[in-house]
Scaffold this motif. Sequence first.
Motif, PDB file in Angstrom:
ATOM      1  N   TRP A 194       0.797   3.904  -2.988  1.00 42.35           N
ATOM      2  CA  TRP A 194       0.429   5.264  -2.576  1.00 42.35           C
ATOM      3  C   TRP A 194       1.480   6.271  -3.046  1.00 42.35           C
ATOM      4  O   TRP A 194       1.145   7.334  -3.568  1.00 42.35           O
ATOM      5  N   VAL A 232       0.845  -1.207   0.000  1.00 45.18           N
ATOM      6  CA  VAL A 232       0.000   0.000   0.000  1.00 45.18           C
ATOM      7  C   VAL A 232       0.876   1.250   0.000  1.00 45.18           C
ATOM      8  O   VAL A 232       0.604   2.224  -0.721  1.00 45.18           O
ATOM      9  N   TRP A 233       1.949   1.223   0.786  1.00 47.38           N
ATOM     10  CA  TRP A 233       2.886   2.348   0.849  1.00 47.38           C
ATOM     11  C   TRP A 233       3.497   2.631  -0.529  1.00 47.38           C
ATOM     12  O   TRP A 233       3.565   3.779  -0.976  1.00 47.38           O
ATOM     13  N   ARG A 289       1.460   6.741  -6.836  1.00 47.60           N
ATOM     14  CA  ARG A 289       0.248   7.433  -7.293  1.00 47.60           C
ATOM     15  C   ARG A 289       0.208   8.880  -6.785  1.00 47.60           C
ATOM     16  O   ARG A 289      -0.688   9.642  -7.134  1.00 47.60           O
ATOM     17  N   GLY A 290       1.187   9.262  -5.951  1.00 44.14           N
ATOM     18  CA  GLY A 290       1.158  10.564  -5.286  1.00 44.14           C
ATOM     19  C   GLY A 290       1.849  11.670  -6.057  1.00 44.14           C
ATOM     20  O   GLY A 290       2.198  11.529  -7.237  1.00 44.14           O
TER      21      GLY A 290
END
Length: 453
Positions: free
Chosen positions: A215, A211-212, A218-219
């Motif tokens: 994330w 997830v990290w 996608r950031g």
Amino acid sequence: MQRDSQFLGTEKIGKLLFKLALPAVTAQLVNMLYNLVDRVYISRIPEIGTMALAGVGICFPLIMLVSAFAALVSMGGAPRASIAMGAGERDRAEKIMGNCCTLLLIVAALLTAAVLIWQRPILLFFGANADTLPYGIEYMRIYAIGTVFVQLALGMNAFITAQGFATTSMLTVLIGAVLNIALDPLLIFGFGMGVRGAALATILSQAVSAVWVIWFLRGKKTGLKLEIKNFRLKSEWILPCLALGVSPFIMQATESAISICFNRSLDAYGGTLAVGAMTILSSVMQFAMLPLTGLTQGAQPIVSFNFGARNAQRVKEAFFKLLKVCLCYSVGLWLAVMLAPGLFARLFTPDEELIAFTARALRIYMAAELIFGVQIACQQTFIAIGNAKCSLFLALLRKVILLIPLIFLLPTLIADKTTAVYLAEPVADTIAVTVTALLFVRQFRRALKEIGG
């Protein structure tokens, strides 16, 4: 705010290598530490600890194979993306990354199905018996369900490293390691889940790491953005990545095969003591390789980016700095092993007989370690510049073409057959380093000429 990767083409090479390699080396060491802690917890499960540890140990070759598939995709895709970034082709780099993400998801689904369906015969093939098999199945049944998290965490993290975000990449490993260490005692002992708790702690930790990674990609801080529009597989993007990724895949996937060959040969000639020593030797070698792996991971985005940018001088400088550091490390380690082999053995066992036997074997097994820095620097630079053919040949040469046959051939030529088996490693390394150096000089000059060097 989005940050580009132009610093890979402008900062001083020495400073840049240190800045990128230090987090990578730290991540490797942390990763090994939490694997060791994992085993310590399992070994302390009341009444069944020793048997449970053996059962989980049988799963290790299968877990290595799962990791090897992540390397197949990511270690081929990440250098390709770095080269594209260096060439100023960000859109192509993002397409490569998106395609690799899709392929990792497909591979995860296939591996999950395969392990759940055939875990019993696979574990039996790897050496499980009636006592250890139940624990191996308990562990792999839960681990298999979390394969998708393992693939994403390991595979996509390479694209963070490829952009030069070494600290962020290190945090991926650190988050997973710390969480796993915290969850292990809670799930194993607190909830009484035993081996299943260890497996669940691992996949939950990998899930958080995954997830990290997603994330971040996608950031706003990433230079390459993970977009759904790039998920559709296209041969022009994915096939070159797979061609380049075959080399690191073979390097990881063959570890279990080599371990089986060593153990079977040593069991025949030297018995339990020789096999026990081999366990320590392989552990020392694995630990020794971690800093070298971290160094090459730090150098990869520098070499790849500048190769794509056609900056031959920086590519050359980055390689020679990497070679120098790798050689210094391998020579230093070789000296330590030659001078105090017993010290390394005592880290793994209190048994004096095994320590004495291992100390002698370690000097033989790691006799060629002083030149191994050449092998790792050259082989990983081939990958960094996208030379799939040479990197594949060298991966096959050292382990498949040389080491495995020598394990069985040398005992037929040397009277001390146990020593002959251990000798296979330095003989294979010496031949491989020589061939690698000669091939690299020729191919590296040609590659530099192609980009104007």
